[in-house]
Write a protein that holds these residues in place. Structure first.
Motif, PDB file in Angstrom:
ATOM      1  N   PRO A   1       0.790  -1.237   0.000  1.00 23.50           N
ATOM      2  CA  PRO A   1       0.000   0.000   0.000  1.00 23.50           C
ATOM      3  C   PRO A   1       0.824   1.291   0.000  1.00 23.50           C
ATOM      4  O   PRO A   1       0.321   2.338  -0.389  1.00 23.50           O
ATOM      5  N   ASP A   2       2.096   1.228   0.389  1.00 24.53           N
ATOM      6  CA  ASP A   2       2.935   2.429   0.406  1.00 24.53           C
ATOM      7  C   ASP A   2       3.827   2.547  -0.834  1.00 24.53           C
ATOM      8  O   ASP A   2       4.737   3.358  -0.873  1.00 24.53           O
ATOM      9  N   PHE A   3       3.537   1.773  -1.861  1.00 27.25           N
ATOM     10  CA  PHE A   3       4.328   1.749  -3.094  1.00 27.25           C
ATOM     11  C   PHE A   3       3.870   2.914  -3.980  1.00 27.25           C
ATOM     12  O   PHE A   3       2.994   2.784  -4.835  1.00 27.25           O
ATOM     13  N   ALA A   4       4.516   4.065  -3.795  1.00 26.09           N
ATOM     14  CA  ALA A   4       4.090   5.306  -4.449  1.00 26.09           C
ATOM     15  C   ALA A   4       4.126   5.226  -5.979  1.00 26.09           C
ATOM     16  O   ALA A   4       3.218   5.735  -6.649  1.00 26.09           O
ATOM     17  N   GLU A   5       5.151   4.586  -6.526  1.00 26.25           N
ATOM     18  CA  GLU A   5       5.257   4.494  -7.992  1.00 26.25           C
ATOM     19  C   GLU A   5       4.074   3.734  -8.582  1.00 26.25           C
ATOM     20  O   GLU A   5       3.544   4.096  -9.636  1.00 26.25           O
ATOM     21  N   ALA A   6       3.658   2.671  -7.902  1.00 24.49           N
ATOM     22  CA  ALA A   6       2.517   1.887  -8.388  1.00 24.49           C
ATOM     23  C   ALA A   6       1.236   2.715  -8.329  1.00 24.49           C
ATOM     24  O   ALA A   6       0.430   2.684  -9.254  1.00 24.49           O
ATOM     25  N   TRP A   7       1.060   3.455  -7.224  1.00 27.31           N
ATOM     26  CA  TRP A   7      -0.126   4.310  -7.117  1.00 27.31           C
ATOM     27  C   TRP A   7      -0.126   5.382  -8.207  1.00 27.31           C
ATOM     28  O   TRP A   7      -1.160   5.666  -8.807  1.00 27.31           O
ATOM     29  N   GLY A   8       1.046   5.979  -8.455  1.00 26.11           N
ATOM     30  CA  GLY A   8       1.147   7.016  -9.475  1.00 26.11           C
ATOM     31  C   GLY A   8       0.844   6.492 -10.861  1.00 26.11           C
ATOM     32  O   GLY A   8       0.113   7.118 -11.634  1.00 26.11           O
ATOM     33  N   ALA A   9       1.395   5.325 -11.175  1.00 25.13           N
ATOM     34  CA  ALA A   9       1.152   4.734 -12.491  1.00 25.13           C
ATOM     35  C   ALA A   9      -0.317   4.342 -12.647  1.00 25.13           C
ATOM     36  O   ALA A   9      -0.925   4.560 -13.706  1.00 25.13           O
ATOM     37  N   TYR A  10      -0.888   3.779 -11.595  1.00 20.63           N
ATOM     38  CA  TYR A  10      -2.314   3.395 -11.638  1.00 20.63           C
ATOM     39  C   TYR A  10      -3.179   4.638 -11.812  1.00 20.63           C
ATOM     40  O   TYR A  10      -4.099   4.649 -12.633  1.00 20.63           O
ATOM     41  N   GLY A  11      -2.873   5.695 -11.081  1.00 23.33           N
ATOM     42  CA  GLY A  11      -3.631   6.941 -11.205  1.00 23.33           C
ATOM     43  C   GLY A  11      -3.533   7.528 -12.605  1.00 23.33           C
ATOM     44  O   GLY A  11      -4.533   7.986 -13.161  1.00 23.33           O
TER      45      GLY A  11
END
Length: 92
Positions: free
Chosen positions: A78-88
């Motif tokens: 849940p704290d994987f910022a790159e994954a959140w950014g790419a998903y967003g």
């Protein structure tokens, strides 16, 4: 000793197929380690990169797969910022 060499040679030939493309390599990694968020992220990244090369119907299917892989990466870490950014970026 000869049997060991033959066994490892067969394993090497089998693994060569997994290393033909980045996508196949990461798919192999996800199968071997389904709890690794970075593998899901990398698989999503190389999958999304191929969207432009696909026909229209295949693009939609591939984009859905990318979203699913990014969601899995963020679920696992849940704290994987790159994954959140790419998903967003993908869903905007």
């Amino acid at each position: 000793l000869g049997g060991i060499v033959v066994a490892y040679s067969m394993r090497l030939v089998a693994r060569n197929a997994d290393w033909k493309t980045s996508e196949r390599m990461f798919e192999s990694g996800v199968r071997a380690n389904p709890r690794n968020a970075k593998l899901f992220y990398n698989l999503a990244h190389v999958t999304c990169d191929k969207v432009v090369e696909q026909a229209q119907g295949q693009q939609t299917k591939r984009l859905k797969r990318c979203a699913k892989l990014y969601r899995e990466a963020t679920r696992l870490a849940p704290d994987f910022a790159e994954a959140w950014g790419a998903y967003g970026s993908l869903i905007v």
